[in-house]
Design an enzyme around this catalytic site. Structure first.
Site, PDB file in Angstrom:
ATOM      1  N   GLY A  91       0.849  -1.155   0.013  1.00 18.71           N
ATOM      2  CA  GLY A  91       0.149  -0.126   0.085  1.00 18.71           C
ATOM      3  C   GLY A  91       1.014   1.236   0.011  1.00 18.71           C
ATOM      4  O   GLY A  91       1.965   1.294   0.411  1.00 18.71           O
ATOM      5  N   ASP A 205       4.789  11.605  47.314  1.00 13.56           N
ATOM      6  CA  ASP A 205       4.607  10.565  47.108  1.00 13.56           C
ATOM      7  C   ASP A 205       4.723   9.667  48.248  1.00 13.56           C
ATOM      8  O   ASP A 205       5.654   8.795  48.727  1.00 13.56           O
ATOM      9  CB  ASP A 205       5.884   9.920  46.150  1.00 13.56           C
TER      10      ASP A 205
HETATM   11  C1  SPV Z   1       7.415   4.793  41.146  1.00 11.95           C
HETATM   12  O1  SPV Z   1       7.343   5.338  40.097  1.00 11.95           O
HETATM   13  O2  SPV Z   1       6.413   5.481  41.769  1.00 11.95           O
HETATM   14  C2  SPV Z   1       8.063   3.954  41.864  1.00 11.95           C
HETATM   15  C3  SPV Z   1       9.328   3.627  41.290  1.00 11.95           C
HETATM   16  O3  SPV Z   1       7.583   3.310  42.985  1.00 11.95           O
HETATM   17  S1  SPV Z   1      10.586   4.673  42.324  1.00 11.95           S
HETATM   18  O4  SPV Z   1      10.072   5.821  42.282  1.00 11.95           O
HETATM   19  O5  SPV Z   1      11.806   4.260  41.982  1.00 11.95           O
HETATM   20  O6  SPV Z   1      10.324   4.269  43.667  1.00 11.95           O
HETATM   21 MG    MG Z   2       5.936   4.202  43.572  1.00 12.26          MG
END
Ligand code: SPV
Ligand code: MG
Length: 432
Positions: A91, A205
């Protein structure tokens, strides 16, 4: 003697476009149809809904096809060497980089002996578009999407996974394909990182972003993509709660959850021992894994146990002891993490683990030890590599730079040359 005509299909469904190619090819001679292998389909195009064998059968039944050939690589070197076709029929949809690389490869090979490339206008019809849309929708269905991670591990040497934290980043990982000389490649799966999901929401986090919100991110990604998803489940929370998380993720079509053997207030692993972090006991963590495995209803959902012993400087012995205990408790895979610059301790762990366990998938996240290659990891028995935060780390400085430029110049003119065009942004997302 009839001329030899070759055309390669990488499709699960034969539609009028393919039939048209065969009709045109037949006019030139005896037609052999190539069927691209599953692993090559994944790298070049998308995950096949039918196996190579089923696709061979499907092509054999097309009227006008004399024989079927299994094409092992998307580039044509081997097939041209073996079949020496007088014509390759294709194609004329050579628009993207990968298609252009294929065209270059075909022309180079055919030019050597005077073979010809015959281009057939690509069939854009409502029926062809509908078939394509339906195939993609099928790939996105929860049952099919969920099962695909295990299948991928059987088909590719190492499953390449990239972080996504929104519909837009999902689209980048879904659609980005590169052509590098002989090879065409793309990511096979997506990682919903706790770090990036939290950071994108302006939160630390520390398991602060609740599951309802994390599931919302998954849904945003799922709505616009088809690739399998691995969810970063942090510690998994209380065992009593974890079992519900497993059920929910499984129902949504997520393929795997990774939980880490920490307890109390979780901090990002890349802090290592700079912050207070507590590793869970082997006993408690094994109970959590077993409870999760009991709760799941399908065979294809995976609970992957993440070991923090190297991060928390508890030593290799402890890491290995935990790995074997977690597998014993039912873990479907092991993730081993490190924040060293060199990959040595990760590779040593993999070699030692593989001495007694050849099967259980190993997952690694080379954020710090980023010089290690996929090939090296795969040679040491790693099955899944996760690029856990690179997209967000690329985006933040670029956005901050744009903000600064506007503030410094009191207008947006100076930054404009670094930006995608307005035309590009308004046409980036296709409408239905
Ligand atoms: C994340 O991406 O949140 C992880 C990997 O848990 S780390 O940040 O390396 O812990
Ligand atoms: Mg993580």
């Amino acid at each position: 003697m009839s001329k030899k005509v070759y055309t390669c299909f990488c499709t699960d469904v034969i539609h009028e476009g393919h039939l048209n190619i065969i009709r045109e090819a037949e006019k030139l001679g005896d037609v052999t149809v190539g069927v691209l292998t599953d692993s090559e389909m994944i790298r070049y195009n998308r995950f096949p809904l039918k196996t190579t064998e089923e696709r061979v059968e499907m092509c054999r039944e097309i009227p006008g096809v004399k024989s079927v050939y299994i094409q092992n690589t998307i580039m044509y070197d081997q097939v041209v060497k073996e079949l020496n076709p007088d014509y390759i029929v294709h194609g004329d949809n050579w628009s993207d980089e990968s298609m252009k690389a294929i065209k270059r490869n075909i022309l180079e090979l055919l030019n050597k002996y005077g073979g010809k490339l015959v281009e057939i206008p690509y069939t854009y019809s409502p029926e062809v578009e509908k078939t394509d849309r339906q195939t993609r929708q099928k790939l996105a269905m929860p049952e099919l999407r969920r099962a695909r991670l295990k299948k991928l591990m059987r088909l590719v040497p190492i499953v390449k996974v990239c972080e996504v934290h929104s519909g837009l980043t999902g689209l980048i990982v879904e659609k980005t394909v590169v052509a590098d000389g002989e090879a065409i490649d793309q990511f096979e799966a997506m990682w919903i990182s706790s770090l990036c999901d939290s950071t994108d929401k302006g939160k630390p986090d520390i398991e602060l972003v609740d599951l309802t919100s994390r599931f919302r991110t998954i849904n945003d990604v799922m709505e616009v993509t088809t690739k399998p998803i691995i969810f970063d489940g942090d510690t998994g929370g209380l065992t009593e709660h974890f079992v519900y998380t497993v059920r929910s993720l499984e129902r949504m079509g997520v393929s795997a959850i990774i939980i880490e053997d920490k307890t109390g207030l979780k901090k990002n692993s890349l802090f290592g021992t700079e912050v207070q972090q507590t590793q869970d006991s082997i006993e408690n963590f094994c109970e959590k894994i077993s409870a999760g495995k009991k709760a799941q209803l399908s065979d294809d959902f995976m609970i992957i146990a993440r070991i923090e012993s190297l991060i928390l400087e508890q030593g290799m012995e402890d890491a290995l002891k935990r790995a074997h205990a977690y597998v014993e408790a039912g873990a479907d895979g092991i993730m081993i993490h490190s924040r060293r610059k060199e990959p040595d301790e990760i590779l040593l762990f993999c070699d030692s683990f593989r001495e007694t366990d050849k099967e259980t998938p190993i997952v690694v996240v080379p954020s710090s030890f980023n010089t290690v290659t996929e090939k090296e990891l795969s040679d040491h028995g790693v099955n899944i590599v996760i690029y856990a935060n690179q997209l967000l780390r690329a985006a933040y400085p670029a956005m901050e730079n744009a903000a600064k430029s506007i503030l410094l110049h009191h207008r947006a003119h100076e930054i404009d040359r670094s930006l995608m065009s307005i035309k590009e942004i308004i046409t980036l997302i296709d409408e239905f």
